[in-house]
Design a protein around this motif. Sequence first.
Motif, PDB file in Angstrom:
ATOM      1  N   CYS A  81     -91.980-105.701  23.196  1.00 30.27           N
ATOM      2  CA  CYS A  81     -93.066-105.958  24.143  1.00 30.27           C
ATOM      3  C   CYS A  81     -92.764-105.267  25.465  1.00 30.27           C
ATOM      4  O   CYS A  81     -91.607-105.011  25.810  1.00 30.27           O
ATOM      5  CB  CYS A  81     -93.286-107.454  24.357  1.00 30.27           C
ATOM      6  N   GLU A 104     -97.383-103.888  23.530  1.00 34.66           N
ATOM      7  CA  GLU A 104     -98.188-104.945  24.129  1.00 34.66           C
ATOM      8  C   GLU A 104     -97.365-105.666  25.189  1.00 34.66           C
ATOM      9  O   GLU A 104     -96.157-105.844  25.034  1.00 34.66           O
ATOM     10  CB  GLU A 104     -98.618-105.923  23.030  1.00 34.66           C
ATOM     11  N   ARG A 140     -97.791-111.237  24.565  1.00 36.40           N
ATOM     12  CA  ARG A 140     -97.046-111.562  23.350  1.00 36.40           C
ATOM     13  C   ARG A 140     -96.656-113.040  23.306  1.00 36.40           C
ATOM     14  O   ARG A 140     -96.533-113.622  22.228  1.00 36.40           O
ATOM     15  CB  ARG A 140     -95.799-110.677  23.270  1.00 36.40           C
TER      16      ARG A 140
END
Length: 252
Positions: free
Chosen positions: A52, A57, A62
């Motif tokens: 992450c 993302e 997350r």
Amino acid sequence: MPSSRTAKQIVYGIFYFVVFSGIVSGVYFGFLRNPASCFDGRQNQGEEGVDCGGPCESCEIRKLMPLTAGSVKVLFAGANATLFAEVRNQNFTFGAASLTYAFEVKDGAGRVVKVVSGESFVYPGEIKYFVEPAAGVSQGGVSGANFTISNVAWKRKEEFPTPLMQFREVKTEEKQGGTLTTSGVIVNGETVPFRRLIVGALYVDQFGAVAGASTTELRDVRPFEERFFQITHPVLPGLDLRATKLYFEGRR
């Protein structure tokens, strides 16, 4: 002390070991090792956490709680069938600005006999009701339904706030001919118009369980407008009409 020949053998051995190790490492990292990705379970490629941040993302997204579907039902009123699902967003700082959903209706043998799908959204902290007609579904041939959500795109509350709407003068009455009518006024408290606004009614039994659902669609609701609406539904036995729940669905 080792002889000159032995010393050379040791040097050559170390040299060939280093060369061999370099070749093996090159083959592993160049061909055998999986390339870095956002799903490899490692923090690499400039990620802020494991899989992450950086090119992946954001870590904040997350860590969000997934949307959860609670009650999923196939509701029947005479020959009409309606699919119903209650979805909760337990994230109060993020909303699902877009998502894909699907109902799968199953028969007594567990086989999927009908699929109804679409796209929608859920505001931050919202309990969202998904109501879809299920044409062609008969009560005798259905055991239940599954509801799935996919392709969720999250946005912060500041970018995707819940619209200011208010219900007034709401009443539910049983009319002649076996029809329930829920009517009232919805007030658009926003400075922007809504091209399409869905108003829905959930009819519950004496135990508080949803037994029926129906909707109506309003078009071109202007800023600060007060718009009359009316929803109809067949009469069902055992309803608590005073507990009828209203909801709206609309986005700027």
